[in-house]
Design an enzyme around this catalytic site. Structure first.
Site, mmCIF file in Angstrom:
data_model
loop_
_atom_site.group_PDB
_atom_site.id
_atom_site.type_symbol
_atom_site.label_atom_id
_atom_site.label_comp_id
_atom_site.label_asym_id
_atom_site.label_seq_id
_atom_site.Cartn_x
_atom_site.Cartn_y
_atom_site.Cartn_z
ATOM 1 N N ASN A 6 -60.821 4.976 -32.183
ATOM 2 C CA ASN A 6 -62.246 4.667 -32.315
ATOM 3 C C ASN A 6 -62.691 4.185 -30.935
ATOM 4 O O ASN A 6 -62.255 3.122 -30.487
ATOM 5 C CB ASN A 6 -62.418 3.595 -33.378
ATOM 6 C CG ASN A 6 -63.842 3.290 -33.773
ATOM 7 O OD1 ASN A 6 -64.100 2.219 -34.290
ATOM 8 N ND2 ASN A 6 -64.764 4.186 -33.549
ATOM 9 N N GLN A 40 -69.041 3.885 -30.415
ATOM 10 C CA GLN A 40 -69.956 2.752 -30.286
ATOM 11 C C GLN A 40 -70.035 2.307 -28.824
ATOM 12 O O GLN A 40 -69.054 2.423 -28.071
ATOM 13 C CB GLN A 40 -69.510 1.541 -31.135
ATOM 14 C CG GLN A 40 -69.904 1.596 -32.589
ATOM 15 C CD GLN A 40 -68.897 2.356 -33.414
ATOM 16 O OE1 GLN A 40 -67.714 2.396 -33.073
ATOM 17 N NE2 GLN A 40 -69.340 2.976 -34.488
ATOM 18 N N CYS A 67 -68.441 -4.669 -35.563
ATOM 19 C CA CYS A 67 -67.512 -3.563 -35.356
ATOM 20 C C CYS A 67 -66.129 -4.171 -35.177
ATOM 21 O O CYS A 67 -65.874 -4.850 -34.177
ATOM 22 C CB CYS A 67 -67.914 -2.730 -34.142
ATOM 23 S SG CYS A 67 -66.727 -1.427 -33.732
ATOM 24 N N GLY A 68 -65.245 -3.941 -36.144
ATOM 25 C CA GLY A 68 -63.934 -4.575 -36.106
ATOM 26 C C GLY A 68 -63.058 -4.063 -34.982
ATOM 27 O O GLY A 68 -62.460 -4.852 -34.228
ATOM 28 N N ASN A 69 -62.953 -2.728 -34.832
ATOM 29 C CA ASN A 69 -62.154 -2.185 -33.741
ATOM 30 C C ASN A 69 -62.732 -2.583 -32.394
ATOM 31 O O ASN A 69 -61.998 -2.909 -31.459
ATOM 32 C CB ASN A 69 -62.085 -0.658 -33.845
ATOM 33 C CG ASN A 69 -61.210 -0.201 -34.994
ATOM 34 O OD1 ASN A 69 -60.169 -0.769 -35.260
ATOM 35 N ND2 ASN A 69 -61.656 0.835 -35.686
ATOM 36 N N ASN A 142 -71.651 -5.671 -41.727
ATOM 37 C CA ASN A 142 -72.456 -4.486 -42.002
ATOM 38 C C ASN A 142 -72.089 -3.981 -43.397
ATOM 39 O O ASN A 142 -71.062 -4.371 -43.962
ATOM 40 C CB ASN A 142 -72.294 -3.410 -40.911
ATOM 41 C CG ASN A 142 -70.858 -3.140 -40.562
ATOM 42 O OD1 ASN A 142 -69.962 -3.282 -41.389
ATOM 43 N ND2 ASN A 142 -70.612 -2.737 -39.329
ATOM 44 N N HIS A 144 -70.909 -1.821 -46.656
ATOM 45 C CA HIS A 144 -69.887 -0.835 -46.998
ATOM 46 C C HIS A 144 -69.914 -0.545 -48.493
ATOM 47 O O HIS A 144 -70.072 -1.459 -49.311
ATOM 48 C CB HIS A 144 -68.494 -1.347 -46.639
ATOM 49 C CG HIS A 144 -68.231 -1.353 -45.165
ATOM 50 N ND1 HIS A 144 -67.610 -0.313 -44.516
ATOM 51 C CD2 HIS A 144 -68.522 -2.277 -44.212
ATOM 52 C CE1 HIS A 144 -67.525 -0.593 -43.224
ATOM 53 N NE2 HIS A 144 -68.077 -1.783 -43.016
ATOM 54 N N GLU A 193 -68.683 6.629 -41.034
ATOM 55 C CA GLU A 193 -69.292 5.439 -40.446
ATOM 56 C C GLU A 193 -70.785 5.647 -40.219
ATOM 57 O O GLU A 193 -71.202 6.663 -39.628
ATOM 58 C CB GLU A 193 -68.597 5.097 -39.126
ATOM 59 C CG GLU A 193 -68.947 3.734 -38.596
ATOM 60 C CD GLU A 193 -67.970 3.257 -37.528
ATOM 61 O OE1 GLU A 193 -68.206 2.161 -36.999
ATOM 62 O OE2 GLU A 193 -66.987 3.964 -37.235
ATOM 63 N N CYS A 202 -61.976 2.516 -38.524
ATOM 64 C CA CYS A 202 -63.130 1.630 -38.694
ATOM 65 C C CYS A 202 -62.610 0.269 -39.125
ATOM 66 O O CYS A 202 -62.093 0.124 -40.233
ATOM 67 C CB CYS A 202 -64.098 2.201 -39.724
ATOM 68 S SG CYS A 202 -65.524 1.124 -40.050
ATOM 69 N N GLY A 203 -62.710 -0.714 -38.238
ATOM 70 C CA GLY A 203 -62.169 -2.037 -38.533
ATOM 71 C C GLY A 203 -62.870 -2.733 -39.675
ATOM 72 O O GLY A 203 -62.228 -3.302 -40.563
ATOM 73 N N THR A 204 -64.221 -2.692 -39.675
ATOM 74 C CA THR A 204 -64.925 -3.337 -40.783
ATOM 75 C C THR A 204 -64.686 -2.583 -42.084
ATOM 76 O O THR A 204 -64.632 -3.182 -43.159
ATOM 77 C CB THR A 204 -66.429 -3.453 -40.504
ATOM 78 O OG1 THR A 204 -66.992 -2.153 -40.301
ATOM 79 C CG2 THR A 204 -66.698 -4.334 -39.292
ATOM 80 N N GLY A 205 -64.515 -1.241 -41.994
ATOM 81 C CA GLY A 205 -64.181 -0.471 -43.190
ATOM 82 C C GLY A 205 -62.837 -0.863 -43.762
ATOM 83 O O GLY A 205 -62.670 -0.983 -44.984
#
Length: 267
Positions: A6, A40, A67-69, A142, A144, A193, A202-205
């Site tokens: 990512n 991103q 954004c986690g990543n 964000n 999900h 995403e 996707c870190g937050t995913g």
């Protein structure tokens, strides 16, 4: 920089201000044929309340809350523990060998915190899109929607993802996660995403999906989440905050002329 593939353009404006970032300039920079290209764009800025501020822009120019990543990439770049301000809330970053651990804060489940267009149960939402039914909604900075399926690879996510992302039920659009159980503490995940499309990670995913699986009693914390780009480890206990651990790396460093992209955005 990238986290599990990512990829990010990171602009450090903490010590030297840059012109105002606009959706048009972000889109111009994000074009993989005529710009630099990214999933991103990450903008680091001074903060009056935290160590610094982090802003995330998608390739379509829209701004994301978290954004986690990307947060792991920021931790690696900063090189020391930090508490940072984001649009999705305060994050705590800690660089590790080859990556980072991020405290993503507490997940939110209320319908108006996702947000949804109208009240409904977010544990098992009474909605569906073809074979994808009964998702759980989770906000981790964000929004999900998390679907559990027998085989995540079999879902036509490139077709269904944009349909769900833009459904009027989600006034701020939504990230679409499809996950299958791979073991008592292991999930296989694919993510469409919001603003970026299909992504390698996707870190937050991963955080939202692990939380949803723990809440439904499908797995136990900590959870290994396998995405197309690799693995993340997510730890969460109900009532607590989410800890995400995983790799990040620098791809290259460079410079560009801002006016080139501002002119392209205007054209």
């Amino acid at each position: 920089m990238h986290g599990l593939g990512n990829d990010f353009v990171v602009i450090d404006a903490r010590a030297a201000a840059i012109p105002t970032m606009t959706p048009a300039v972000a889109r111009a920079l994000g074009d993989r044929r005529t710009g630099i290209g990214f999933d991103q764009l990450i903008l680091l800025e001074p903060s009056e309340t935290r160590d610094f501020r982090v802003r995330f822009f998608n390739a379509d120019g829209s701004e994301a809350g978290a954004c986690g990543n990307g947060s792991r990439a920021v931790a690696l770049l900063h090189g020391a523990p930090a508490t940072v301000e984001t649009g999705g809330g305060t994050l705590r970053l800690e660089p590790l060998e080859g990556g980072a651990r991020v405290d993503m804060g507490a997940p939110r489940f209320d319908w108006d915190a996702i947000p949804l267009a109208y009240p409904m149960d977010t544990f098992t939402m009474p909605v569906g899109w073809e074979s994808l039914e009964g998702p759980m909604a989770v906000n981790v900075g964000n929004p999900h929607a998390v679907f559990f399926v027998d085989d995540a690879d079999a879902v036509e996510l490139e077709r269904l993802g944009p349909i769900i992302e833009h459904d009027p039920l989600f006034p701020e659009r939504v990230n679409v996660n499809v996950a299958s159980l791979a073991g008592p503490d292991h999930l296989h995940l694919r993510v469409w995403e919001r603003g970026a499309g299909l992504t390698r990670a996707c870190g937050t995913g991963a955080c939202a999906t692990a939380v949803a699986a723990i809440r439904r009693g499908l797995v136990q914390s900590p959870v290994r989440v396998t995405l197309p780009g690799g693995d993340l480890v997510i730890a969460w206990q109900p009532g607590g905050t989410i800890l995400m651990s995983g790799p990040a790396a620098t791809s290259f460093r460079g410079t560009f002329d801002w006016d080139d992209y501002a002119a392209g955005a205007a054209g």
